[in-house]
Write a protein that holds these residues in place. Structure first.
Motif, mmCIF file in Angstrom:
data_model
loop_
_atom_site.group_PDB
_atom_site.id
_atom_site.type_symbol
_atom_site.label_atom_id
_atom_site.label_comp_id
_atom_site.label_asym_id
_atom_site.label_seq_id
_atom_site.Cartn_x
_atom_site.Cartn_y
_atom_site.Cartn_z
ATOM 1 N N THR A 1 0.847 -1.186 0.000
ATOM 2 C CA THR A 1 0.000 0.000 0.000
ATOM 3 C C THR A 1 0.890 1.246 0.000
ATOM 4 O O THR A 1 2.047 1.196 0.416
ATOM 5 N N TYR A 2 0.315 2.350 -0.489
ATOM 6 C CA TYR A 2 1.031 3.632 -0.461
ATOM 7 C C TYR A 2 0.113 4.696 0.123
ATOM 8 O O TYR A 2 -1.103 4.637 -0.017
ATOM 9 N N LEU A 3 0.746 5.678 0.793
ATOM 10 C CA LEU A 3 -0.030 6.706 1.495
ATOM 11 C C LEU A 3 -0.703 7.692 0.557
ATOM 12 O O LEU A 3 -1.866 8.036 0.749
ATOM 13 N N ASN A 4 0.031 8.184 -0.447
ATOM 14 C CA ASN A 4 -0.534 9.239 -1.310
ATOM 15 C C ASN A 4 0.124 9.205 -2.692
ATOM 16 O O ASN A 4 1.062 8.438 -2.924
ATOM 17 N N ASP A 5 -0.360 10.068 -3.599
ATOM 18 C CA ASP A 5 0.129 10.048 -4.985
ATOM 19 C C ASP A 5 1.621 10.332 -5.081
ATOM 20 O O ASP A 5 2.295 9.847 -5.987
ATOM 21 N N LYS A 6 2.125 11.123 -4.126
ATOM 22 C CA LYS A 6 3.551 11.440 -4.138
ATOM 23 C C LYS A 6 4.383 10.161 -3.938
ATOM 24 O O LYS A 6 5.428 9.981 -4.559
ATOM 25 N N ASP B 253 -4.592 5.464 2.951
ATOM 26 C CA ASP B 253 -4.344 6.458 3.998
ATOM 27 C C ASP B 253 -5.207 6.024 5.169
ATOM 28 O O ASP B 253 -6.439 6.058 5.093
ATOM 29 N N GLN C 40 -10.998 4.549 2.638
ATOM 30 C CA GLN C 40 -9.816 3.938 2.010
ATOM 31 C C GLN C 40 -9.483 2.588 2.635
ATOM 32 O O GLN C 40 -9.025 1.678 1.945
ATOM 33 N N PRO D 181 -3.869 2.099 -2.823
ATOM 34 C CA PRO D 181 -3.809 3.284 -1.966
ATOM 35 C C PRO D 181 -4.366 2.982 -0.565
ATOM 36 O O PRO D 181 -5.351 2.270 -0.432
ATOM 37 N N ARG E 74 3.314 7.048 -4.457
ATOM 38 C CA ARG E 74 2.896 5.941 -5.318
ATOM 39 C C ARG E 74 3.992 5.385 -6.243
ATOM 40 O O ARG E 74 4.235 4.174 -6.233
ATOM 41 N N SER F 199 -8.519 7.477 6.704
ATOM 42 C CA SER F 199 -9.802 7.425 5.985
ATOM 43 C C SER F 199 -10.458 6.042 6.103
ATOM 44 O O SER F 199 -9.904 5.040 5.650
#
Ligand code: 0WD
Length: 256
Positions: free
Chosen positions: A38-43, A64, A70, A62, A45, A67
């Motif tokens: 998993t990744y926290l945000n688009d940055k 986070d 999510q 994704p 990714r 949320s």
């Protein structure tokens, strides 16, 4: 044949190749586990996609953990790729920077307290709950990362220490709850390692030096050290271990 052959593992918390989660993913891959990330945000990714590809995985989702939507979506999507999985690695923590510099009361606000506990402790229980149907009945293993500040009052660690105490208690309650369905829950309490998160803690360099001079093994620990212990704890070699906090810290915690 690796001792994680046939196991599927979801790895959270990769922010860079220096992340503890990267060391864990590497060791689990070496021992034969199939991985998802998993990744926290688009940055983050592209970085996580690159790490996944290098370890033979194309499952990158994704997540986070602040949320609820999510969290639900992540495990729904994972369930479409895997009908079940065995290992859940939680390597996530966050506190606002002003809360982890200076003295405990300096950065103390209701909001900083809530954020640190939400992201660093509640998230473990929340993802364990969402993962439960996919992990039940298969000798599953959930692993999180803690730090000595959970049980000792350490300069600057402040509210994060309180959140790690909550995290370690959460490990015990989850172990009690999920044990009957064969899922084990443990934490590794790692010695200090220079990662992106650690850079946010003031005096971190000084702490590393002090650690190296005094720890019984006279060396800092690496993400490979933590990765190897993580792989063992999540394997069937550790079927008798649950609700525990295992120290991978060159023995630092035994010092008086
Ligand atoms: O000395 C150390 N580095 C130690 C770390 C010693 C003992 C324990 N730990 C713990 C940390 O507290 C954390 O629980 O190990 C875990 C992993 O930390 P790390 O590998 O040191 O740090 P890092 O590489 O920064 O990864 C932590 C990641 C975040 O990185 P950034 O730098 O972007 O905050 O946790 C993730 C994120 O990728 N993260 C989140 N993931 C999902 N939802 C969230 C969130 N809301 N917030 C942070």
């Amino acid at each position: 044949m690796g001792f994680l052959q046939g196991k599927r593992a979801l790895i959270t918390g990769i922010a860079s190749e220096r992340s503890i989660a990267s060391g864990i993913a590497e060791a689990m891959h070496r021992e034969g586990a199939e991985l998802a990330f998993t990744y926290l945000n688009d940055k983050l990714r592209p970085r996580v996609e690159k790490a996944a590809a290098a370890l033979g995985s194309d499952i990158v989702l994704p997540l986070d953990v602040s949320s609820d939507e999510q969290i639900t979506a992540c495990f729904d999507q994972l369930g479409q790729r895997w009908d079940g999985f065995d290992i859940l690695v939680h390597a996530i923590a966050y506190a606002p920077r002003e809360a982890i510099e200076g003295e405990f009361l300096d950065g103390l606000t209701r909001e900083n307290w809530a954020i640190a506990h939400d992201i660093s402790a509640y998230s473990l229980a929340a993802i364990a709950k969402a993962a439960r149907p996919l992990m039940a009945g298969r000798n599953g293993s959930i692993l999180t990362l803690s730090y000595l500040g959970a049980v000792r009052a350490l300069q600057n660690y402040n509210v994060m220490g309180v959140a790690k105490a909550s995290l370690e208690a959460t490990v015990r309650y989850l172990a009690l709850n999920l044990g009957p369905e064969g899922t084990r829950v443990n934490a590794i309490s790692a010695g200090p390692i220079k990662t992106l998160s650690a850079a946010g803690i003031s005096n971190f360099r000084k702490m590393l030096g002090q650690f190296e001079q005094n720890a019984p093994l006279r060396r800092t620990v690496t993400i490979e050290d933590v990765g190897n212990t993580a792989a063992f704890l999540c394997s069937d070699l550790a079927l008798g271990i649950t609700g525990d906090v295992v120290y991978v810290d060159s023995g630092y915690n035994i010092l008086g």
